[in-house]
Scaffold this active site. Structure first.
Site, PDB file in Angstrom:
ATOM      1  N   ASN A  35     -10.832 -18.553  16.307  1.00 21.24           N
ATOM      2  CA  ASN A  35     -10.001 -18.725  14.890  1.00 21.24           C
ATOM      3  C   ASN A  35      -9.577 -20.142  15.064  1.00 21.24           C
ATOM      4  O   ASN A  35      -9.768 -20.868  14.241  1.00 21.24           O
ATOM      5  CB  ASN A  35      -9.165 -17.792  14.709  1.00 21.24           C
ATOM      6  CG  ASN A  35      -9.564 -16.291  14.309  1.00 21.24           C
ATOM      7  OD1 ASN A  35     -10.736 -16.462  13.809  1.00 21.24           O
ATOM      8  ND2 ASN A  35      -9.020 -15.235  14.567  1.00 21.24           N
ATOM      9  N   LYS A  65      -7.749 -20.238   4.192  1.00 19.09           N
ATOM     10  CA  LYS A  65      -8.969 -20.998   4.683  1.00 19.09           C
ATOM     11  C   LYS A  65      -9.421 -20.939   5.958  1.00 19.09           C
ATOM     12  O   LYS A  65      -8.362 -20.784   7.078  1.00 19.09           O
ATOM     13  CB  LYS A  65      -8.681 -22.413   4.342  1.00 19.09           C
ATOM     14  CG  LYS A  65      -8.247 -22.959   2.852  1.00 19.09           C
ATOM     15  CD  LYS A  65      -8.288 -24.455   2.866  1.00 19.09           C
ATOM     16  CE  LYS A  65      -7.926 -24.791   1.253  1.00 19.09           C
ATOM     17  NZ  LYS A  65      -7.896 -26.175   1.283  1.00 19.09           N
ATOM     18  N   TYR A 103     -18.359 -25.994  10.235  1.00 19.85           N
ATOM     19  CA  TYR A 103     -17.742 -26.807  10.063  1.00 19.85           C
ATOM     20  C   TYR A 103     -17.698 -28.311  10.782  1.00 19.85           C
ATOM     21  O   TYR A 103     -16.965 -29.131  10.610  1.00 19.85           O
ATOM     22  CB  TYR A 103     -16.056 -26.289  10.453  1.00 19.85           C
ATOM     23  CG  TYR A 103     -15.648 -25.405   9.547  1.00 19.85           C
ATOM     24  CD1 TYR A 103     -15.478 -25.298   8.229  1.00 19.85           C
ATOM     25  CD2 TYR A 103     -15.331 -24.089  10.005  1.00 19.85           C
ATOM     26  CE1 TYR A 103     -15.154 -24.382   7.517  1.00 19.85           C
ATOM     27  CE2 TYR A 103     -14.980 -22.850   9.480  1.00 19.85           C
ATOM     28  CZ  TYR A 103     -14.680 -23.283   8.060  1.00 19.85           C
ATOM     29  OH  TYR A 103     -14.476 -22.220   7.246  1.00 19.85           O
ATOM     30  N   SER A 129     -11.512 -18.917  21.280  1.00 20.67           N
ATOM     31  CA  SER A 129     -12.476 -17.850  21.135  1.00 20.67           C
ATOM     32  C   SER A 129     -12.861 -17.794  19.754  1.00 20.67           C
ATOM     33  O   SER A 129     -13.792 -16.585  19.440  1.00 20.67           O
ATOM     34  CB  SER A 129     -11.927 -16.563  21.684  1.00 20.67           C
ATOM     35  OG  SER A 129     -10.582 -16.174  20.875  1.00 20.67           O
ATOM     36  N   THR A 140     -10.482 -28.813  21.872  1.00 25.34           N
ATOM     37  CA  THR A 140      -9.730 -27.764  21.890  1.00 25.34           C
ATOM     38  C   THR A 140     -10.630 -26.510  22.637  1.00 25.34           C
ATOM     39  O   THR A 140     -11.626 -26.723  22.927  1.00 25.34           O
ATOM     40  CB  THR A 140      -9.048 -27.098  20.782  1.00 25.34           C
ATOM     41  OG1 THR A 140      -8.239 -26.246  21.163  1.00 25.34           O
ATOM     42  CG2 THR A 140     -10.136 -26.270  19.972  1.00 25.34           C
ATOM     43  N   SER A 145       0.855  -1.278  -0.080  1.00 28.71           N
ATOM     44  CA  SER A 145       0.166  -0.127   0.100  1.00 28.71           C
ATOM     45  C   SER A 145       0.997   1.251   0.000  1.00 28.71           C
ATOM     46  O   SER A 145       1.646   1.606   1.090  1.00 28.71           O
ATOM     47  CB  SER A 145      -0.916  -0.008   1.307  1.00 28.71           C
ATOM     48  OG  SER A 145      -1.625   1.349   1.464  1.00 28.71           O
ATOM     49  N   LYS A 181      -4.545 -19.761  11.356  1.00 30.90           N
ATOM     50  CA  LYS A 181      -4.794 -21.129  12.353  1.00 30.90           C
ATOM     51  C   LYS A 181      -4.949 -22.258  11.608  1.00 30.90           C
ATOM     52  O   LYS A 181      -4.558 -23.396  12.112  1.00 30.90           O
ATOM     53  CB  LYS A 181      -5.877 -20.721  13.405  1.00 30.90           C
ATOM     54  CG  LYS A 181      -5.917 -19.676  14.483  1.00 30.90           C
ATOM     55  CD  LYS A 181      -4.855 -19.786  15.315  1.00 30.90           C
ATOM     56  CE  LYS A 181      -4.954 -18.824  16.423  1.00 30.90           C
ATOM     57  NZ  LYS A 181      -4.298 -18.997  17.658  1.00 30.90           N
ATOM     58  N   GLY A 183      -0.935 -15.856  22.657  1.00 27.39           N
ATOM     59  CA  GLY A 183      -0.341 -17.109  23.409  1.00 27.39           C
ATOM     60  C   GLY A 183       1.064 -17.250  22.669  1.00 27.39           C
ATOM     61  O   GLY A 183       1.834 -17.876  23.368  1.00 27.39           O
ATOM     62  N   GLY A 184       1.394 -16.763  21.457  1.00 26.49           N
ATOM     63  CA  GLY A 184       2.544 -16.718  20.890  1.00 26.49           C
ATOM     64  C   GLY A 184       3.079 -18.019  19.954  1.00 26.49           C
ATOM     65  O   GLY A 184       3.998 -17.835  19.488  1.00 26.49           O
ATOM     66  N   GLY A 185       1.821 -18.796  19.692  1.00 27.94           N
ATOM     67  CA  GLY A 185       2.111 -19.730  18.550  1.00 27.94           C
ATOM     68  C   GLY A 185       2.793 -19.164  17.339  1.00 27.94           C
ATOM     69  O   GLY A 185       3.605 -19.604  16.786  1.00 27.94           O
TER      70      GLY A 185
END
Length: 279
Positions: free
Chosen positions: A92, A59, A127, A90, A87, A39, A64, A192-194
């Site tokens: 995603n 997707k 899903y 919240s 699991t 941009s 995630k 959480g840092g994943g």
């Protein structure tokens, strides 16, 4: 000779670059190679050349699906008779795990805080996952998951603190640096840092001088812990009050924290709700 130099990250961490390369091969064809956008308006405003890796076009609408797909495929490799997955999320990660489970014909339960956005709840249902509501606390989320796992024999796949999840998210770096080899810094949102831990391991392995910065909602206070080199968050773990409902977790995970501590810059970009909405 034009070939990328890879630097070995020692396996004192949950994930090394080989695990991310394996994840990339595993999920190839199951996830999108997302586009990169630029941009001129943003470049002018910040005085930098900025590239956006559009995981919003992935997707299920978020990155995630990478970690969820890698986790389920790894589980099926080690246990072909897996009885399903569970699991808490919240939104995603719940959507991603439900979608990956359906693609692999296994059952899935998602524990959802009762204050989650209806759009995300509806998407998880779409899903085909079973939804179980819980109180909007970290403890309630964990306890409800443990109960379902014990009762059904389903395997718990956390949203970030898991080696296969981290490795899956790290595949973003492999794509991004292939698409834009001259990147000299990455800014990654953190909960959480994943995501940031996977990205940091892969990016630093492919390009040792690249810098990885964290971006957080106000109240997370990651910079304080990074500068101290130790976890300074209050216990029990808290959830943040932020308009960014997908990143309410205050603390980093126990697997993600050492990676972030050692590979991410100490300066953290913090945004309040007004700034997030304006952006």
């Amino acid at each position: 000779d034009g070939h990328a130099i890879t630097v070995e990250v020692p396996m004192a961490y949950a994930v090394d670059f080989k695990a991310i390369q394996d994840a990339y091969a595993r999920i190839l064809g199951l996830v999108h190679r997302t586009p990169v956008f630029t941009s001129a308006t943003v470049d002018k405003r910040v005085g930098r050349k900025v590239f956006f890796k559009a995981e919003s076009m992935q997707k299920t609408g978020a990155f995630k699906i990478r970690g969820a797909s890698n986790s389920i495929l790894s589980l099926k490799q080690s246990n072909p008779n897996i009885r399903g997955v569970v699991t808490h999320s919240s939104g995603n990660h719940g959507q991603a795990l439900a979608a990956a489970a359906r693609m692999n014909q296994i059952s899935c339960s998602v524990v959802v805080p009762e204050n989650s956005p209806q759009t995300k709840i509806d998407a998880i249902k779409e899903y085909g996952a079973d939804i179980v509501f819980c109180k909007p606390t970290q403890e309630s989320r964990r306890e409800t998951c443990e109960k379902i796992a014990a009762e059904t024999g389903r395997t718990f796949v956390p949203s970030y603190d898991h080696k296969d999840v981290i490795a899956g998210q790290g595949t973003i770096s492999m794509e991004f640096l292939d698409q834009v080899p001259d990147l000299d810094a990455l800014i990654v949102s953190v909960s959480g840092g994943g995501l940031i831990s996977g990205i940091a391991i892969a990016a630093k392995s492919l390009k040792p001088n690249i810098k990885v910065f964290a971006a957080e909602p106000r109240g997370k206070e990651l910079e304080k812990s990074l500068r101290a080199g130790e976890r300074l968050w209050p216990n029990p773990p808290q959830s943040l009050e932020t308009v960014a409902d997908g990143i309410r977790t205050q603390q980093l995970g126990h697997l993600t924290w050492p990676i972030v501590r050692d590979f991410v810059e100490k300066t953290v970009f913090t945004a309040n709700d007004d700034e997030i909405i304006e952006a």
